[in-house]
Design a protein around this motif. Structure first.
Motif, PDB file in Angstrom:
ATOM      1  N   ALA A  56      35.377  30.083  55.506  1.00  0.00           N
ATOM      2  CA  ALA A  56      36.719  30.637  55.691  1.00  0.00           C
ATOM      3  C   ALA A  56      36.785  32.073  55.205  1.00  0.00           C
ATOM      4  CB  ALA A  56      37.741  29.766  54.954  1.00  0.00           C
ATOM      5  N   ILE A  57      36.245  32.329  54.016  1.00  0.00           N
ATOM      6  CA  ILE A  57      36.263  33.677  53.452  1.00  0.00           C
ATOM      7  C   ILE A  57      35.468  34.640  54.326  1.00  0.00           C
ATOM      8  CG2 ILE A  57      35.541  35.072  51.464  1.00  0.00           C
ATOM      9  CD1 ILE A  57      36.100  32.552  49.738  1.00  0.00           C
ATOM     10  N   ARG A  58      34.293  34.182  54.779  1.00  0.00           N
ATOM     11  CA  ARG A  58      33.449  35.048  55.613  1.00  0.00           C
ATOM     12  C   ARG A  58      34.078  35.303  56.979  1.00  0.00           C
ATOM     13  NH1 ARG A  58      28.068  36.842  55.493  1.00  0.00           N
ATOM     14  NH2 ARG A  58      28.425  36.592  53.249  1.00  0.00           N
ATOM     15  N   ALA A  59      34.623  34.274  57.596  1.00  0.00           N
ATOM     16  CA  ALA A  59      35.194  34.432  58.936  1.00  0.00           C
ATOM     17  C   ALA A  59      36.422  35.329  58.936  1.00  0.00           C
ATOM     18  CB  ALA A  59      35.545  33.068  59.511  1.00  0.00           C
ATOM     19  N   LEU A  60      37.198  35.265  57.856  1.00  0.00           N
ATOM     20  CA  LEU A  60      38.378  36.126  57.756  1.00  0.00           C
ATOM     21  C   LEU A  60      38.029  37.539  57.310  1.00  0.00           C
ATOM     22  CD1 LEU A  60      40.877  33.584  56.150  1.00  0.00           C
ATOM     23  CD2 LEU A  60      40.984  34.510  58.472  1.00  0.00           C
ATOM     24  N   GLU A  61      36.752  37.763  57.016  1.00  0.00           N
ATOM     25  CA  GLU A  61      36.227  39.078  56.615  1.00  0.00           C
ATOM     26  C   GLU A  61      36.973  39.615  55.396  1.00  0.00           C
ATOM     27  OE1 GLU A  61      36.122  41.683  59.999  1.00  0.00           O
ATOM     28  OE2 GLU A  61      35.029  40.237  61.237  1.00  0.00           O
ATOM     29  N   LEU A  62      37.144  38.744  54.409  1.00  0.00           N
ATOM     30  CA  LEU A  62      37.873  39.133  53.210  1.00  0.00           C
ATOM     31  C   LEU A  62      37.015  39.996  52.302  1.00  0.00           C
ATOM     32  CD1 LEU A  62      39.657  35.760  52.377  1.00  0.00           C
ATOM     33  CD2 LEU A  62      40.449  37.648  53.819  1.00  0.00           C
ATOM     34  N   ARG A  63      37.658  40.947  51.679  1.00  0.00           N
ATOM     35  CA  ARG A  63      36.991  41.865  50.752  1.00  0.00           C
ATOM     36  C   ARG A  63      37.892  42.049  49.529  1.00  0.00           C
ATOM     37  NH1 ARG A  63      33.813  40.828  54.016  1.00  0.00           N
ATOM     38  NH2 ARG A  63      32.455  42.159  55.270  1.00  0.00           N
ATOM     39  N   GLY A  64      37.332  42.604  48.484  1.00  0.00           N
ATOM     40  CA  GLY A  64      38.141  42.954  47.319  1.00  0.00           C
ATOM     41  C   GLY A  64      38.612  41.744  46.561  1.00  0.00           C
ATOM     42  N   GLU A  65      39.920  41.688  46.295  1.00  0.00           N
ATOM     43  CA  GLU A  65      40.491  40.666  45.419  1.00  0.00           C
ATOM     44  C   GLU A  65      41.132  39.528  46.213  1.00  0.00           C
ATOM     45  OE1 GLU A  65      41.694  43.871  41.891  1.00  0.00           O
ATOM     46  OE2 GLU A  65      43.255  42.946  43.129  1.00  0.00           O
ATOM     47  N   ILE A  66      40.942  38.320  45.715  1.00  0.00           N
ATOM     48  CA  ILE A  66      41.585  37.142  46.279  1.00  0.00           C
ATOM     49  C   ILE A  66      42.364  36.467  45.155  1.00  0.00           C
ATOM     50  CG2 ILE A  66      41.262  34.876  47.337  1.00  0.00           C
ATOM     51  CD1 ILE A  66      38.738  35.933  48.660  1.00  0.00           C
ATOM     52  N   ILE A  67      43.678  36.371  45.335  1.00  0.00           N
ATOM     53  CA  ILE A  67      44.514  35.696  44.340  1.00  0.00           C
ATOM     54  C   ILE A  67      44.282  34.198  44.445  1.00  0.00           C
ATOM     55  CG2 ILE A  67      46.909  35.141  43.746  1.00  0.00           C
ATOM     56  CD1 ILE A  67      47.609  38.023  44.515  1.00  0.00           C
ATOM     57  N   THR A  68      44.042  33.563  43.309  1.00  0.00           N
ATOM     58  CA  THR A  68      43.691  32.153  43.339  1.00  0.00           C
ATOM     59  C   THR A  68      44.182  31.433  42.098  1.00  0.00           C
ATOM     60  OG1 THR A  68      41.855  30.622  43.789  1.00  0.00           O
ATOM     61  CG2 THR A  68      41.420  32.422  42.239  1.00  0.00           C
ATOM     62  N   THR A  69      43.972  30.137  42.082  1.00  0.00           N
ATOM     63  CA  THR A  69      44.443  29.290  40.997  1.00  0.00           C
ATOM     64  C   THR A  69      43.357  29.060  39.953  1.00  0.00           C
ATOM     65  OG1 THR A  69      45.206  27.060  40.451  1.00  0.00           O
ATOM     66  CG2 THR A  69      43.803  27.267  42.383  1.00  0.00           C
ATOM     67  N   ILE A  80      34.634  32.142  46.135  1.00  0.00           N
ATOM     68  CA  ILE A  80      35.089  33.535  46.140  1.00  0.00           C
ATOM     69  C   ILE A  80      33.988  34.447  45.611  1.00  0.00           C
ATOM     70  CG2 ILE A  80      36.749  35.146  45.112  1.00  0.00           C
ATOM     71  CD1 ILE A  80      38.766  32.814  45.052  1.00  0.00           C
ATOM     72  N   LEU A  81      33.395  34.068  44.488  1.00  0.00           N
ATOM     73  CA  LEU A  81      32.328  34.878  43.896  1.00  0.00           C
ATOM     74  C   LEU A  81      31.117  34.937  44.803  1.00  0.00           C
ATOM     75  CD1 LEU A  81      32.618  33.540  40.239  1.00  0.00           C
ATOM     76  CD2 LEU A  81      33.210  35.847  41.005  1.00  0.00           C
ATOM     77  N   TRP A  82      30.768  33.815  45.419  1.00  0.00           N
ATOM     78  CA  TRP A  82      29.582  33.752  46.279  1.00  0.00           C
ATOM     79  C   TRP A  82      29.706  34.699  47.463  1.00  0.00           C
ATOM     80  CZ3 TRP A  82      25.667  30.820  44.368  1.00  0.00           C
ATOM     81  CH2 TRP A  82      24.524  30.667  45.170  1.00  0.00           C
ATOM     82  N   GLU A  83      30.937  34.905  47.911  1.00  0.00           N
ATOM     83  CA  GLU A  83      31.179  35.803  49.044  1.00  0.00           C
ATOM     84  C   GLU A  83      31.495  37.230  48.574  1.00  0.00           C
ATOM     85  OE1 GLU A  83      30.604  35.107  52.187  1.00  0.00           O
ATOM     86  OE2 GLU A  83      29.929  33.116  51.534  1.00  0.00           O
TER      87      GLU A  83
END
Length: 358
Positions: A56-69, A80-83
């Protein structure tokens, strides 16, 4: 476990076809049945729930910060860290221990690309408020729905919310395939992209992208096909078991998650929150002495993971830290007999009578 003869009948077909993996007929059938059950347009059966998060993270091409629980299984943070993204922890709310939607906006920075929230114990996050915040700031939303299979909110499957939702079909889950998971998508183009990424990035001999092996096998799909028709009965049995536990534990100084309104709950787990960590530790030890396994689920609060230095915004999350230090999941499965629940509850009472309160 399903009846052995039923599972073996699926195995006989696998042996006749001599096809074990690479999108065999049982896998395609399971995906089709899951789409109908969840009423979602696109779903991919994956090798596990962690791979689903990474895809999911890779397909959405996310970068930088991801707000999470901070209150989730470690896979939520490790994906998140792995990506190569940075987890930014926002504390959880006091009711169901899900990401506090009212605190998200204060954590958004120019580097924020997404929100990754967990439906804890199958209780739903505030999907409406999270969607409002995400749209206001142009953020993607991923839901870690490892526990969410079978829960519905406002008449919809909980896994139908967000840009992407992931699920775990690990053997400990309400619905399982031994090992496995799923990724649910509402967009056709994104679904095609994920399908490519989970298949090494190629179709036949044509290579299109960098990918990984996120596929699953016919053997695992067979387990899912055996168990999917039984999900309703599993949930009904768990609901009755939940009520029996609450009756047996009545009057004890224990706290329970609060189910949000308009929710058809799946009764995925039975967590109890003690008044003090010492009470939890004494209870866990006493149950273990009597051959009863329990789990500190989730522990620790993920913002306190020892290897996060320099890789995360590990701000304090007092609610998560407090709950993580005092929560224990008791045995909870449909075959658990009433007398066993009574025995477990009796040992909890005994432990609390002798535990140091603080």
């Amino acid at each position: 476990m399903p009846p052995l003869a039923e599972y073996v009948s699926y195995l006989s077909g696998i042996w006749e076809r001599a096809r074990l993996t690479n999108n065999g007929p049982l896998l395609l059938e399971l995906e089709a049945r899951l789409r109908v059950y969840l009423d979602v347009p696109y779903l991919h059966f994956t090798s596990n729930g962690t791979i689903a998060l990474q895809l999911a993270i890779r397909a959405l091409e996310l970068r930088g910060e991801i707000i999470t629980t901070p209150f989730s299984y470690v896979a939520t943070t490790s994906a998140i860290l792995w990506e190569s993204c940075t987890p930014v922890f926002v504390d959880v709310e006091q009711g169901a221990f899900c990401l506090d939607a009212d605190k998200i906006e204060a954590a958004i920075t120019p580097r924020t690309s997404a929100i990754l929230a967990t439906h804890v114990y199958g209780y739903p996050c505030d999907v409406v408020q999270i969607e409002v915040v995400a749209r206001r700031h142009g953020l993607k939303v991923i839901y870690d729905g490892a526990h969410a299979f079978g829960t519905r909110v406002a008449g919809r499957s909980l896994l139908s919310y967000g840009d992407v939702a992931t699920c775990s079909f690990h053997a400990t889950k309400l619905f399982h395939t031994g090992e496995g998971g799923a990724i649910v998508i509402n967009d056709e183009a994104l679904s095609k992209k994920i399908n490519l990424l989970k298949s090494f990035g190629h179709v036949g001999d044509e290579h299109f992208a960098l990918g990984i092996n996120g596929k699953n096998s016919e053997l695992h799909a067979a387990m899912g096909l055996c168990l999917l028709p039984r999900v309703a009965s599993f949930i009904a049995a768990r609901a009755a078991l939940y009520g029996h536990y609450r009756q047996e534990l009545a009057g004890l100084p224990l706290r329970y998650p609060v189910c949000p309104p308009d929710t058809d709950y799946n009764y995925a787990y039975f967590p109890v929150v003690f008044e003090a960590a010492a009470q939890l530790l004494r209870t866990k030890a006493l149950l273990s002495e009597h051959g009863i396994d329990t789990r500190r689920y989730f522990f620790p609060s993920l913002n306190e993971l020892p290897y996060l230095s320099g890789t995360a915004d590990s701000r304090r999350c007092p609610v998560s830290e407090e709950v993580a230090g005092r929560v224990l999941c008791l045995p909870f499965y449909p075959e658990l007999a009433a007398e066993q629940v009574g025995r477990i509850a009796g040992l909890v009472r005994l432990a609390l009578a002798h535990a140091v309160p603080a």
